[in-house]
Write a protein that holds these residues in place. Structure first.
Motif, short mmCIF file in Angstrom:
data_model
loop_
_atom_site.label_atom_id
_atom_site.label_comp_id
_atom_site.label_asym_id
_atom_site.label_seq_id
_atom_site.Cartn_x
_atom_site.Cartn_y
_atom_site.Cartn_z
N MET A 376 0.85 -1.20 0.00
CA MET A 376 0.00 0.00 0.00
C MET A 376 0.88 1.24 0.00
O MET A 376 1.21 1.78 1.06
N PRO A 377 1.28 1.70 -1.21
CA PRO A 377 2.17 2.86 -1.26
C PRO A 377 1.41 4.20 -1.26
O PRO A 377 1.89 5.20 -1.79
N SER A 378 0.23 4.23 -0.65
CA SER A 378 -0.66 5.40 -0.72
C SER A 378 0.05 6.72 -0.38
O SER A 378 0.78 6.79 0.61
N ARG A 379 -0.24 7.75 -1.16
CA ARG A 379 0.28 9.08 -0.83
C ARG A 379 -0.36 9.57 0.46
O ARG A 379 0.26 10.20 1.28
N PHE A 380 -1.67 9.32 0.58
CA PHE A 380 -2.34 9.53 1.86
C PHE A 380 -3.37 8.42 2.02
O PHE A 380 -3.81 7.84 1.03
N GLU A 381 -3.67 8.08 3.25
CA GLU A 381 -4.60 6.97 3.49
C GLU A 381 -5.31 7.24 4.81
O GLU A 381 -4.74 7.02 5.88
N PRO A 382 -6.55 7.77 4.74
CA PRO A 382 -7.24 8.15 5.97
C PRO A 382 -7.20 7.04 7.03
O PRO A 382 -6.82 7.28 8.17
N SER A 383 -7.60 5.84 6.68
CA SER A 383 -7.48 4.71 7.61
C SER A 383 -6.79 3.56 6.90
O SER A 383 -5.73 3.10 7.30
N GLY A 384 -7.40 3.13 5.80
CA GLY A 384 -6.90 1.94 5.11
C GLY A 384 -7.45 0.72 5.81
O GLY A 384 -7.46 0.65 7.05
N LEU A 385 -7.94 -0.22 5.04
CA LEU A 385 -8.46 -1.45 5.64
C LEU A 385 -7.60 -2.63 5.24
O LEU A 385 -7.38 -3.55 6.02
N ASN A 386 -7.09 -2.60 4.01
CA ASN A 386 -6.38 -3.78 3.54
C ASN A 386 -5.12 -4.10 4.34
O ASN A 386 -4.77 -5.27 4.49
N GLN A 387 -4.48 -3.07 4.91
CA GLN A 387 -3.31 -3.40 5.75
C GLN A 387 -3.76 -4.10 7.02
O GLN A 387 -3.04 -4.96 7.54
N LEU A 388 -4.97 -3.76 7.50
CA LEU A 388 -5.49 -4.42 8.71
C LEU A 388 -5.87 -5.86 8.38
O LEU A 388 -5.58 -6.78 9.15
N TYR A 389 -6.52 -6.06 7.23
CA TYR A 389 -6.84 -7.43 6.81
C TYR A 389 -5.54 -8.23 6.65
O TYR A 389 -5.42 -9.36 7.11
N SER A 390 -4.56 -7.60 5.99
CA SER A 390 -3.29 -8.28 5.71
C SER A 390 -2.63 -8.76 6.99
O SER A 390 -2.10 -9.88 7.05
N LEU A 391 -2.65 -7.92 8.01
CA LEU A 391 -2.03 -8.32 9.28
C LEU A 391 -2.65 -9.62 9.77
O LEU A 391 -1.95 -10.56 10.13
N ARG A 392 -3.98 -9.70 9.74
CA ARG A 392 -4.64 -10.90 10.25
C ARG A 392 -4.34 -12.14 9.39
O ARG A 392 -4.35 -13.26 9.86
N TYR A 393 -4.07 -11.91 8.08
CA TYR A 393 -3.83 -13.03 7.17
C TYR A 393 -2.36 -13.43 7.11
O TYR A 393 -1.98 -14.27 6.29
N GLY A 394 -1.52 -12.78 7.94
CA GLY A 394 -0.09 -13.11 7.89
C GLY A 394 0.54 -12.69 6.57
O GLY A 394 1.55 -13.24 6.14
N THR A 395 -0.08 -11.69 5.95
CA THR A 395 0.40 -11.18 4.67
C THR A 395 1.05 -9.84 4.98
O THR A 395 0.37 -8.84 5.18
N VAL A 396 2.37 -9.86 5.06
CA VAL A 396 3.09 -8.74 5.69
C VAL A 396 2.91 -7.44 4.90
O VAL A 396 3.28 -7.36 3.72
N PRO A 397 2.34 -6.40 5.53
CA PRO A 397 2.09 -5.17 4.80
C PRO A 397 3.35 -4.32 4.59
O PRO A 397 4.19 -4.22 5.49
N ILE A 398 3.44 -3.73 3.41
CA ILE A 398 4.50 -2.75 3.11
C ILE A 398 3.76 -1.44 2.83
O ILE A 398 2.97 -1.38 1.88
N VAL A 399 3.96 -0.45 3.67
CA VAL A 399 3.10 0.74 3.59
C VAL A 399 3.90 2.03 3.69
O VAL A 399 4.99 2.07 4.25
N HIS A 400 3.30 3.10 3.14
CA HIS A 400 3.86 4.44 3.31
C HIS A 400 3.43 4.96 4.68
O HIS A 400 2.31 4.70 5.13
N HIS A 401 4.32 5.72 5.33
CA HIS A 401 4.03 6.24 6.67
C HIS A 401 3.05 7.42 6.55
O HIS A 401 3.45 8.58 6.49
N THR A 402 1.77 7.11 6.51
CA THR A 402 0.76 8.16 6.43
C THR A 402 -0.56 7.64 7.00
O THR A 402 -0.83 6.44 6.95
N GLY A 403 -1.34 8.56 7.57
CA GLY A 403 -2.69 8.25 8.05
C GLY A 403 -2.77 6.97 8.85
O GLY A 403 -1.92 6.67 9.71
N GLY A 404 -3.80 6.18 8.55
CA GLY A 404 -4.04 4.94 9.29
C GLY A 404 -2.97 3.88 9.06
O GLY A 404 -2.82 2.96 9.87
#
Ligand code: ADP
Length: 487
Positions: A376-404
């Protein structure tokens, strides 16, 4: 005991275009209890009428400027005991296409009228003007489509409290002054303190300027929207009202998004049986036409293909990714130029990239369960849900440091790995270079299975269920009630 009227323009399983649909389909359920009574209200779009099951008409009324009479239909949000109300006005809502745009993706020409009518009808209900003998304590309004509700209620005597939640500042509901007058709402609202915004008619400003309490969907985004970079010209107003603004991270509906009981995936698993995840990986590889290979790191991507999501940062790094033997699975739709670039990449590198353009709920579950990493390389992400789903699925999230994303993923720095708190990879700048450096870190660590498993398992144990967030919403409602009393 409090009564909450939850107004929204989309809610699962009736209709969904993004995160707002997930939230509106699960937060009311989490709030509804013996102590708190929630009524969910949204427009009666064709899919909502189809999906809602049994509905009965409980009121029929006239709304100034509506092209037909309006009906209030009552049912239940499917799979729950939450009361569902649909505002039925067929010429405005019962049509093919999406809730905001037609089949070609162009905004409906009459959105000001459509959502203006929705807001007027909700405020009439909130003031018990339909003879239902029912009045909420709080009206919880979501995003610009509901922005006029607090504005219409603000000047009323004995009104309920109002809460306005911003799920994305980028969508504001901007229309012309003519559209404001056509709506036949009080002319006083056309002011600096109301819905006027640089000569335009702004639905979102109505909510931001007049609601008793404001919230957005993560603590970091609540700070970000008070800056010019994320505030879209409304940062001054948000700063001025910052004592009324809180950030509450979205929750996850683990009845839908948990590999332990996900009915869509090939093989269930938990943090204790994480070895079964590989069966989902091979099924995904096969389905997407990629070589079946357990060792090749597989990166999943799901999302609306718009500037916000930062997919161009990823596309800029495709060649490096291919050279390191990774696989990438993409699901999404949106702006044609993004769709085109992904399709070209898939044609160029069929052994490494597979792309599905479109919206597929089931495939989204397969990607969450079958990928090793989720980007999730989002420029901005108010909350984001897929990173939360990913955590539960053991699918390691790679994200930009923004918002949720910043509020939910803990970077696998050496220190955090040692402390066993790392859950993913976080990069600080929204640039291809910063993303590339982090992709390199992630892929290097993937090759150390013991360390990788530790990160997966730490992520899987995180609890982002609605329970905690629902409690914060109840506290927010209480604050709104206090402010409404004193207004
Ligand atoms: P946003 O609201 O900005 O779209 P979120 O991450 O908050 O982003 O929520 C997006 C939701 O929509 C997630 O549930 C995601 O899985 C889903 N989603 C987005 N695009 C698709 C798609 N093409 N197919 C299936 N689900 C999708």
């Amino acid at each position: 005991m409090s009564t909450i009227l939850f107004a929204t323009s989309e809610a699962l399983p009736l209709i969904k275009t993004g995160g707002l649909g997930d939230v509106s389909g699960s937060l009311p359920i989490a709030l509804n209890s013996s102590k708190h009574n929630v009524c969910l209200i949204l427009p009666a779009y064709s899919p909502a009428l189809r999906e809602a099951g049994d509905l009965k008409e409980i009121a029929r009324f006239e709304v100034p400027s509506a092209p037909a009479h309006v009906r209030l239909l009552e049912g239940k949000l499917p799979g729950s005991s939450v009361t569902l109300w649909l505002i039925d006005c067929p010429p405005l809502f019962d049509r093919p296409g999406g809730p905001y745009a037609d089949q070609d993706g162009a905004d409906w020409y009459d959105n000001a009228l459509r959502f203006g009518l929705f807001c007027k009808a909700v405020s009439m209900i909130a003031m018990d003007q339909l003879g239902l003998s029912w009045k909420p304590d709080v009206v919880h309004c979501n995003d610009w489509q509901c922005g006029l509700i607090p504005a219409l209620l603000a000047s009323q005597e004995n009104r309920p409290a109002t809460v306005f939640t911003i799920h994305n500042m980028a969508y504001q509901g901007l229309f012309s002054q003519k559209e404001f007058y056509d709506l036949q709402i009080p002319h006083e609202l056309w002011s600096m303190d109301g819905v006027e915004f640089h000569g335009h008619f702004s639905f979102i400003k109505g909510g931001l300027a007049t609601a008793d309490m404001l919230s957005t969907v993560s603590p970091t985004y609540a700070k970000e929207i008070r800056t010019p970079q994320f505030g879209y010209g409304l940062e001054g107003l948000l700063e001025y009202r910052s004592d009324r603004l809180v950030g509450i991270l979205n929750g996850v509906d683990y009845t839908l998004w948990d590999p332990e009981n996900d009915p869509y995936i090939v093989k269930s698993y938990t943090s204790k049986t994480v070895r079964f995840k590989s069966l989902n990986k091979s099924a995904l590889q096969e389905y997407m036409g990629l070589p079946v290979s357990e060792k090749t790191p597989l990166i999943g991507i799901i999302g609306r293909m718009v500037e916000q999501k930062g997919f161009d940062l990823f596309l800029d790094n495709i060649e490096w990714l291919i050279s390191t033997e990774v696989q990438i699975v993409v699901l999404g739709s949106g702006e044609p130029h993004f769709e085109e670039k992904f399709k070209i990449a898939a044609t160029q590198y069929p052994q490494n990239i597979s792309v599905q353009i479109g919206y597929h709920e089931t495939l989204a579950h397969h990607i969450e369960s079958g990928s090793d990493m989720f980007l999730m390389p989002s420029r901005f992400e108010p909350s984001g849900l897929n990173q939360l789903y990913s955590l539960r699925y053991g699918t390691v999230p790679i994200v930009h440091h923004t918002g949720g994303l910043a509020d939910s993923v803990i970077d696998a720095s050496e220190e955090n790995q040692k402390a066993k708190i790392a859950t993913g990879f976080v990069f600080n700048e929204a640039t291809p270079e910063s993303l590339l450096a982090t992709l390199k870190r992630a892929i290097a660590l993937y090759k150390q299975p013991k360390l990788w498993k530790q990160i997966m398992k730490t992520g899987m144990k995180q609890d982002f269920s609605w329970k905690k967030s629902a409690k914060q919403y109840l506290a927010l409602y209480q604050r709104a009630i206090e402010h409404a009393k004193n207004s």
